[in-house]
Design an enzyme around this catalytic site. Sequence first.
Site, PDB file in Angstrom:
ATOM      1  N   LYS A  66      68.677  -9.249 -28.292  1.00 15.05           N
ATOM      2  CA  LYS A  66      69.635 -10.048 -29.060  1.00 15.05           C
ATOM      3  C   LYS A  66      71.005  -9.377 -29.176  1.00 15.05           C
ATOM      4  O   LYS A  66      72.033 -10.061 -29.152  1.00 15.05           O
ATOM      5  CB  LYS A  66      69.074 -10.358 -30.446  1.00 15.05           C
ATOM      6  CG  LYS A  66      67.907 -11.338 -30.439  1.00 15.05           C
ATOM      7  CD  LYS A  66      67.488 -11.690 -31.858  1.00 15.05           C
ATOM      8  CE  LYS A  66      66.324 -12.669 -31.875  1.00 15.05           C
ATOM      9  NZ  LYS A  66      65.969 -13.079 -33.254  1.00 15.05           N
ATOM     10  N   ASP A 101      69.156 -18.177 -36.311  1.00 16.13           N
ATOM     11  CA  ASP A 101      68.119 -17.661 -37.209  1.00 16.13           C
ATOM     12  C   ASP A 101      68.397 -18.006 -38.670  1.00 16.13           C
ATOM     13  O   ASP A 101      67.499 -18.428 -39.403  1.00 16.13           O
ATOM     14  CB  ASP A 101      67.990 -16.143 -37.052  1.00 16.13           C
ATOM     15  CG  ASP A 101      67.277 -15.749 -35.770  1.00 16.13           C
ATOM     16  OD1 ASP A 101      66.469 -16.552 -35.274  1.00 16.13           O
ATOM     17  OD2 ASP A 101      67.529 -14.641 -35.268  1.00 16.13           O
TER      18      ASP A 101
END
Length: 277
Positions: A66, A101
């Site tokens: 990420k 997220d």
Amino acid sequence: MTDRYAVIGNPIAHSKSPAIHAAFAAQTAQDLSYEALLAPLDGFAAAVAAFRTGGGRGMNITVPFKEEAWRLADRLTERARLAGAVNTFVFGDDVLGDNTDGAGLVGDLETLGCRLPGARVLLLGAGGAARGVILPLLDAGVARLFIANRTADKARALQAQFASHDVRGALGAGGWADAADAPYDVVVNATSASLSDEAPPLPAGLYAPGSLAYDMVYGRGLTAYLKQARDQGAARLADGLGMLVEQAAEAFTRWRGVRPDTAAVRATLRAALPPLA
């Protein structure tokens, strides 16, 4: 021509994302394929380039890539820029990096019946998982967002990083003991403690009447943190399965312009997991 999407990570075989996105595509009548790609630890950029050159329209990114994805993107959404991590690529003339997220967490909390405007929220941890949800929680209108971490200075650094977005003065930060500042309506465990069946050493008195204890980890049943929360007075318990589904829905919506209904997908996945009791 069928549009191609993928999730990329290492490891990746356990990922539920292909099943989730296949269900979303069937539900919304979208012509797409979605696969899981295993990238070598030193070959992330090459794997992304190969997929994009082969006609890929977008990707989800999972551990451990990420932060590398954040550096690779040509452009970043504001929530991705502040998170320092990207979990969604949109491929067009360039590579747009997004982080869904936090929207996933907010969406799941709302599904669980939490009224976030005016809520008092305690966020445990100051790593990447915590960093990705701070802006969406602030944007949701929480009255209090206290970041607690084993290393208090790391929590305070996050508070400083997001200070310009804290228009209501909601943010606070400190160590575990400092979290006893007030009772909270929602406590979110964004630490990795549950992965080793541990719980942060939290003070008593954190949970307000009707409060929700939320562990971002999912698939492990009643984690050490959730047991601790139950014993300390949390009224309700939840894991991160809904966050997984909701963040996927956010990415799907960005790619396809249509938002899927997550309820059926959530129920199917939940039925295959250990209960939170």
